[in-house]
Design an enzyme around this catalytic site. Structure first.
Site, PDB file in Angstrom:
ATOM      1  N   ARG A  87      36.464  36.887  36.138  1.00  0.00           N
ATOM      2  CA  ARG A  87      35.242  36.137  36.488  1.00  0.00           C
ATOM      3  C   ARG A  87      34.452  35.756  35.235  1.00  0.00           C
ATOM      4  O   ARG A  87      33.878  34.687  35.159  1.00  0.00           O
ATOM      5  CB  ARG A  87      34.361  36.927  37.458  1.00  0.00           C
ATOM      6  CG  ARG A  87      34.940  37.045  38.831  1.00  0.00           C
ATOM      7  CD  ARG A  87      35.120  35.656  39.490  1.00  0.00           C
ATOM      8  NE  ARG A  87      35.893  35.771  40.693  1.00  0.00           N
ATOM      9  CZ  ARG A  87      37.156  35.339  40.828  1.00  0.00           C
ATOM     10  NH1 ARG A  87      37.784  34.775  39.827  1.00  0.00           N
ATOM     11  NH2 ARG A  87      37.785  35.468  41.959  1.00  0.00           N
ATOM     12  N   GLU A  90      36.279  32.925  33.852  1.00  0.00           N
ATOM     13  CA  GLU A  90      35.967  31.763  34.686  1.00  0.00           C
ATOM     14  C   GLU A  90      34.561  31.220  34.370  1.00  0.00           C
ATOM     15  O   GLU A  90      34.363  30.008  34.274  1.00  0.00           O
ATOM     16  CB  GLU A  90      36.057  32.154  36.157  1.00  0.00           C
ATOM     17  CG  GLU A  90      35.765  31.031  37.120  1.00  0.00           C
ATOM     18  CD  GLU A  90      35.829  31.504  38.558  1.00  0.00           C
ATOM     19  OE1 GLU A  90      36.362  30.747  39.375  1.00  0.00           O
ATOM     20  OE2 GLU A  90      35.342  32.622  38.864  1.00  0.00           O
ATOM     21  N   SER A 113      26.519  35.310  17.034  1.00  0.00           N
ATOM     22  CA  SER A 113      27.329  36.378  16.473  1.00  0.00           C
ATOM     23  C   SER A 113      27.798  37.354  17.550  1.00  0.00           C
ATOM     24  O   SER A 113      27.038  37.711  18.442  1.00  0.00           O
ATOM     25  CB  SER A 113      26.522  37.151  15.426  1.00  0.00           C
ATOM     26  OG  SER A 113      27.255  38.262  14.960  1.00  0.00           O
TER      27      SER A 113
END
Length: 146
Positions: A87, A90, A113
Site C-alpha cells: 500500500r 501504491e 533526506s
C-alpha cells in the site's frame, strides 16, 4: 520477502517477553520505528544500544555485534507483496509525482533526506474505524549548481 534469522530471533524474544516496540522505546530512549528498523536490519545500533536491547530481550550477547554492524538497506528490486508494505508502494505510485510537485513548489528543486529523517506512526481513534497516521519529516536538500 524473506526475514533474516536475526530478525526472527529478535521478534520471537520480544513476543516471549511480552514487549512492544513502545516498551523498548522507553528502555533505549529511541523511537519505536527506529528500533523496529534495527530488528529488520535496516539500521544499526550503537554497541550500548545493542547491549540494552539484547539485555531487555534476554538474548545472548553474540547479538550485540551483529546489531551494531552496518546493515544492507532496502527491500530489494521487487515490488513488495506484503499487503501493508504494498500500500505504501501504491501510495507512491499514485501520489508520488503530486508530492514531488508540492515539495518543489514549497522548497525549490531538491529532495527530502532519508538520512536526516524521522518517521512516527500514530493511532487516531475514529468512530468509522481507527486510522493510521504516518508522519515523515526529512531535511530538505536542494540540488547544487556548479
Amino acid at each position: 520477502m524473506s526475514i533474516p534469522e536475526i530478525t526472527q530471533a529478535l521478534l520471537a524474544a520480544k513476543k516471549e517477553k511480552g514487549l512492544t516496540f513502545a516498551d523498548l522505546e522507553k528502555i533505549l530512549g529511541r523511537d519505536e520505528v527506529w528500533i523496529a528498523s534495527v530488528f529488520y536490519r535496516q539500521a544499526s545500533a550503537s554497541e550500548e544500544e545493542a547491549k540494552l536491547l539484547v539485555e531487555a530481550l534476554g538474548l545472548d550477547t553474540i547479538y550485540v555485534r551483529e546489531l551494531s554492524e552496518y546493515p544492507v538497506k532496502g527491500l530489494g528490486p521487487i515490488v513488495p507483496t506484503d499487503p501493508l508494505i504494498y500500500r505504501f508502494y501504491e501510495i507512491m505510485q499514485v501520489y508520488g509525482m503530486p508530492i514531488k510537485e508540492v515539495i518543489h513548489e514549497k522548497f525549490g528543486d531538491g529532495i527530502m533526506s532519508a538520512i536526516d529523517f524521522t518517521l512516527n506512526i500514530e493511532k487516531e481513534e475514529d468512530s468509522k474505524g481507527d486510522r493510521v497516521k504516518v508522519i515523515m519529516s526529512g531535511k530538505f536538500l536542494p540540488y547544487k549548481k556548479w
